[in-house]
Write a protein that holds these residues in place. Sequence first.
Motif, PDB file in Angstrom:
ATOM      1  N   ILE A 174      13.969  -7.393   4.738  1.00  0.00           N
ATOM      2  CA  ILE A 174      12.960  -8.368   4.334  1.00  0.00           C
ATOM      3  C   ILE A 174      13.269  -9.677   5.049  1.00  0.00           C
ATOM      4  CG2 ILE A 174      12.030  -9.731   2.424  1.00  0.00           C
ATOM      5  CD1 ILE A 174      12.542  -7.276   0.627  1.00  0.00           C
ATOM      6  N   GLU A 175      12.285 -10.176   5.770  1.00  0.00           N
ATOM      7  CA  GLU A 175      12.459 -11.415   6.523  1.00  0.00           C
ATOM      8  C   GLU A 175      11.757 -12.592   5.859  1.00  0.00           C
ATOM      9  OE1 GLU A 175      12.951 -11.089  10.974  1.00  0.00           O
ATOM     10  OE2 GLU A 175      11.334  -9.670  10.582  1.00  0.00           O
ATOM     11  N   GLY A 176      10.753 -12.281   5.055  1.00  0.00           N
ATOM     12  CA  GLY A 176      10.036 -13.369   4.414  1.00  0.00           C
ATOM     13  C   GLY A 176       8.967 -12.845   3.480  1.00  0.00           C
ATOM     14  N   ILE A 177       8.388 -13.759   2.737  1.00  0.00           N
ATOM     15  CA  ILE A 177       7.340 -13.418   1.786  1.00  0.00           C
ATOM     16  C   ILE A 177       6.198 -14.409   1.961  1.00  0.00           C
ATOM     17  CG2 ILE A 177       6.734 -13.257  -0.658  1.00  0.00           C
ATOM     18  CD1 ILE A 177       9.655 -12.444  -1.184  1.00  0.00           C
ATOM     19  N   LEU A 178       4.990 -13.870   2.089  1.00  0.00           N
ATOM     20  CA  LEU A 178       3.791 -14.698   2.094  1.00  0.00           C
ATOM     21  C   LEU A 178       3.269 -14.686   0.659  1.00  0.00           C
ATOM     22  CD1 LEU A 178       2.138 -13.326   5.365  1.00  0.00           C
ATOM     23  CD2 LEU A 178       3.459 -15.433   5.084  1.00  0.00           C
ATOM     24  N   LYS A 179       3.450 -15.793  -0.023  1.00  0.00           N
ATOM     25  CA  LYS A 179       3.147 -15.855  -1.453  1.00  0.00           C
ATOM     26  C   LYS A 179       1.641 -15.899  -1.719  1.00  0.00           C
ATOM     27  CE  LYS A 179       7.536 -17.845  -2.524  1.00  0.00           C
ATOM     28  NZ  LYS A 179       8.310 -18.565  -3.484  1.00  0.00           N
ATOM     29  N   LYS A 180       1.249 -15.119  -2.737  1.00  0.00           N
ATOM     30  CA  LYS A 180      -0.153 -15.047  -3.160  1.00  0.00           C
ATOM     31  C   LYS A 180      -1.056 -14.856  -1.945  1.00  0.00           C
ATOM     32  CE  LYS A 180       0.682 -17.826  -7.281  1.00  0.00           C
ATOM     33  NZ  LYS A 180       0.987 -16.751  -8.148  1.00  0.00           N
ATOM     34  N   ASP A 181      -0.694 -13.899  -1.109  1.00  0.00           N
ATOM     35  CA  ASP A 181      -1.328 -13.685   0.187  1.00  0.00           C
ATOM     36  C   ASP A 181      -2.613 -12.867   0.108  1.00  0.00           C
ATOM     37  OD1 ASP A 181      -1.209 -13.960   3.059  1.00  0.00           O
ATOM     38  OD2 ASP A 181      -0.697 -11.830   3.130  1.00  0.00           O
ATOM     39  N   LYS A 182      -2.695 -11.941  -0.863  1.00  0.00           N
ATOM     40  CA  LYS A 182      -3.857 -11.062  -0.950  1.00  0.00           C
ATOM     41  C   LYS A 182      -4.401 -11.040  -2.367  1.00  0.00           C
ATOM     42  CE  LYS A 182      -2.330  -8.052   2.689  1.00  0.00           C
ATOM     43  NZ  LYS A 182      -1.393  -7.008   2.945  1.00  0.00           N
ATOM     44  N   ARG A 183      -5.721 -11.060  -2.457  1.00  0.00           N
ATOM     45  CA  ARG A 183      -6.376 -10.920  -3.750  1.00  0.00           C
ATOM     46  C   ARG A 183      -6.932  -9.512  -3.820  1.00  0.00           C
ATOM     47  NH1 ARG A 183     -11.612 -11.849  -5.444  1.00  0.00           N
ATOM     48  NH2 ARG A 183     -12.055 -12.795  -3.449  1.00  0.00           N
ATOM     49  N   LEU A 184      -6.493  -8.758  -4.814  1.00  0.00           N
ATOM     50  CA  LEU A 184      -6.903  -7.366  -4.953  1.00  0.00           C
ATOM     51  C   LEU A 184      -8.043  -7.221  -5.950  1.00  0.00           C
ATOM     52  CD1 LEU A 184      -3.438  -5.564  -4.816  1.00  0.00           C
ATOM     53  CD2 LEU A 184      -4.982  -6.192  -2.945  1.00  0.00           C
ATOM     54  N   GLY A 185      -8.462  -5.991  -6.152  1.00  0.00           N
ATOM     55  CA  GLY A 185      -9.608  -5.687  -6.983  1.00  0.00           C
ATOM     56  C   GLY A 185      -9.486  -6.148  -8.422  1.00  0.00           C
ATOM     57  N   ASP A 186      -8.254  -6.311  -8.907  1.00  0.00           N
ATOM     58  CA  ASP A 186      -8.066  -6.778 -10.288  1.00  0.00           C
ATOM     59  C   ASP A 186      -8.211  -8.296 -10.412  1.00  0.00           C
ATOM     60  OD1 ASP A 186      -5.710  -7.746  -9.166  1.00  0.00           O
ATOM     61  OD2 ASP A 186      -4.385  -6.492 -10.380  1.00  0.00           O
ATOM     62  N   GLY A 187      -8.476  -8.961  -9.282  1.00  0.00           N
ATOM     63  CA  GLY A 187      -8.649 -10.411  -9.290  1.00  0.00           C
ATOM     64  C   GLY A 187      -7.355 -11.194  -9.169  1.00  0.00           C
ATOM     65  N   ASN A 188      -6.209 -10.516  -9.205  1.00  0.00           N
ATOM     66  CA  ASN A 188      -4.912 -11.186  -9.104  1.00  0.00           C
ATOM     67  C   ASN A 188      -4.478 -11.298  -7.643  1.00  0.00           C
ATOM     68  OD1 ASN A 188      -4.478 -11.511 -11.935  1.00  0.00           O
ATOM     69  ND2 ASN A 188      -3.992  -9.332 -12.049  1.00  0.00           N
ATOM     70  N   GLY A 247      11.427  -6.576   9.140  1.00  0.00           N
ATOM     71  CA  GLY A 247      11.753  -6.373  10.549  1.00  0.00           C
ATOM     72  C   GLY A 247      12.956  -5.462  10.704  1.00  0.00           C
ATOM     73  N   ARG A 248      12.961  -4.726  11.791  1.00  0.00           N
ATOM     74  CA  ARG A 248      14.086  -3.851  12.147  1.00  0.00           C
ATOM     75  C   ARG A 248      14.545  -4.270  13.543  1.00  0.00           C
ATOM     76  NH1 ARG A 248      14.995   0.442  15.450  1.00  0.00           N
ATOM     77  NH2 ARG A 248      16.567   1.932  14.767  1.00  0.00           N
ATOM     78  N   PHE A 249      15.835  -4.502  13.655  1.00  0.00           N
ATOM     79  CA  PHE A 249      16.417  -4.967  14.902  1.00  0.00           C
ATOM     80  C   PHE A 249      17.216  -3.848  15.564  1.00  0.00           C
ATOM     81  CE2 PHE A 249      16.061  -8.326  11.794  1.00  0.00           C
ATOM     82  CZ  PHE A 249      15.335  -9.279  12.477  1.00  0.00           C
ATOM     83  N   HIS A 250      17.129  -3.749  16.868  1.00  0.00           N
ATOM     84  CA  HIS A 250      17.869  -2.744  17.630  1.00  0.00           C
ATOM     85  C   HIS A 250      18.676  -3.458  18.714  1.00  0.00           C
ATOM     86  CE1 HIS A 250      18.786   1.093  19.467  1.00  0.00           C
ATOM     87  NE2 HIS A 250      18.397   0.622  20.620  1.00  0.00           N
TER      88      HIS A 250
END
Length: 182
Positions: free
Chosen positions: A155-169, A177-180
């Motif tokens: 986990i590299e980061g979080i986009l907070k409250k990024d998507k609104r789904l069908g339940d309205g929330n 990310g994966r590093f090689h």
Amino acid sequence: MVINGQKYNVNELNYTIRSATIDDGKELSDLRVEIDGETENLDREKWEGYIDIIGFQKIIETDSKNLRNLFLVAEVKDKIVGFSRCEGIYLNRFSHKVEFGVCILKEYWGYGIGKNLLKESINWADSTGIKKITLNVLETNEKAINLYKSFGFEIEGILKKDKRLGDGNYYNTIIMGRFHDL
């Protein structure tokens, strides 16, 4: 780029993962609309961001020629049931990485198709000198998050409250990310 197809048998389902071809354009256009209507794990709702046959053919043609792109399909009995794509960035400062995305018909969840599309994409990336694979995943998609972690994604980061789904929330998007060999 184009890779050789691989055959799989998982839970008595036989399928092949192969590079997309121009002839897949219509099937992919129809499939994407269907998958978008089956789950809220993806960015689009049904018919949003529609890509027609010609649009998919152009993407496939571009991806087949470019060394930093990979478009794979999963096929069961000559029917495409899912696909994944790695898209590279061609600016020099970002040329070491690609972004991964995947979608599979709900009927075919649980057969390792997403896992094997990811595995093939990682093998391709590692063999071509790509140093980083990135992806975005909805916070509620715990199965996918655990799969990605099992393949070395962090986990590299979080986009907070990024998507609104069908339940309205509103829900967070997790950036992984994966590093090689970095």
